[in-house]
Design an enzyme around this catalytic site. Structure first.
Site, PDB file in Angstrom:
ATOM      1  CG  ASP A  63      -1.951  -1.094   1.178  1.00 14.22           C
ATOM      2  OD1 ASP A  63      -2.766  -1.072   0.248  1.00 14.22           O
ATOM      3  OD2 ASP A  63      -1.943  -1.972   2.061  1.00 14.22           O
ATOM      4  CG  MET A 100      -4.806   3.826  -1.690  1.00  8.19           C
ATOM      5  SD  MET A 100      -5.098   3.042  -0.092  1.00  8.19           S
ATOM      6  CE  MET A 100      -3.652   1.956  -0.012  1.00  8.19           C
ATOM      7  N   GLY A 116      -5.188   0.464   7.805  1.00 15.57           N
ATOM      8  CA  GLY A 116      -5.480  -0.934   8.012  1.00 15.57           C
ATOM      9  C   GLY A 116      -6.311  -1.133   9.265  1.00 15.57           C
ATOM     10  N   GLY A 152     -10.720  -5.117   5.556  1.00 14.82           N
ATOM     11  CA  GLY A 152     -11.473  -5.919   6.509  1.00 14.82           C
ATOM     12  C   GLY A 152     -11.639  -7.374   6.118  1.00 14.82           C
ATOM     13  N   GLY A 193      -4.558  -7.982   5.578  1.00 16.53           N
ATOM     14  CA  GLY A 193      -3.430  -7.490   6.333  1.00 16.53           C
ATOM     15  C   GLY A 193      -3.411  -8.023   7.747  1.00 16.53           C
TER      16      GLY A 193
END
Length: 219
Positions: A33, A66, A142, A175, A195
């Site tokens: 990420d 992102m 996360g 999630g 994660g």
């Protein structure tokens, strides 16, 4: 490729990423990420760290960008050797041109969608991409709780891909755990980012296999 598990190193020990990646057993991808504190309110790692990861592992690296201005920055991750490079539809100015450039550089091109971004407008983009990422939490951090409201969106994404007849993966991120992966697999996802569910387990490799078995059973 069938079901694929992509553990996210966002939940790993950043002080020893080499060992943390080594814990992942038969994971299909290593999910990285990249956050810039502009597109999302968090700052993680950038291209130099990704280059270091790629230099030290033979695993396929799945980069989730992102970030703002992916049109400018995303090609660098493909040039570095990332297997997949996913940019956000909400941030890209020229998504078709960017996807084509990522493919030209040897990476699979992915498009990510925030939970509130509808999937239907991107059906016309399917011939240009290799993966559609449906975020099942708001991107940025996360450990968030899975948003069940995203399940119909996963189904619509799978229906779009099935109609197209193209080899486009449907990835879910956010999630994902033993409590939620079954619903995502039933809805049509085939690539699962996890994660906390992996790195929070004492046996990370075992957690990967447990998630894979649940997804296969309910796909």
């Amino acid at each position: 490729m069938g079901i694929q598990i992509a553990p996210s190193i966002l939940s790993a020990d950043f002080a020893d990423l080499d060992a943390e990646i080594g814990r992942l057993g038969d994971a299909d991808l290593v999910h990285v990420d990249v956050m810039d504190n502009h597109f999302v309110p968090n700052l993680t790692i950038g291209l130099p760290v990704v280059e270091a990861i790629l230099a030290r592992t033979d695993r396929r690296v799945d980069c989730h960008l992102m970030i703002e201005d992916p049109d400018r920055w995303a090609p660098g991750y493909a040039e570095a050797g990332a297997h997949n490079v996913t940019f956000h539809a909400e941030a890209a100015r020229a998504p078709v041109r960017l996807a084509r450039e990522l493919r030209r550089l040897g990476a699979r091109a992915g498009v990510g969608l925030r939970p509130a971004t509808p999937v239907e407008p991107f059906e016309v983009l399917l011939p240009e991409i290799d993966m559609l990422l449906v975020m099942t939490v708001e991107p940025g951090f996360g450990g968030q709780s899975f948003l069940d409201v995203c399940l119909p969106k996963i189904r619509r994404a799978r229906e779009m891909v099935s109609r197209s007849g193209l080899d486009v993966w449907v990835q879910v991120d956010g999630g994902i755990s033993t409590e939620t992966i079954e619903r995502c697999a039933e809805a049509g996802a085939d690539v699962f980012v996890a994660g906390s569910a992996v790195y929070g387990a004492e046996d990370a490799a075992g957690a990967v296999e447990q998630l894979r078995a649940l997804a296969i059973r309910h796909a």
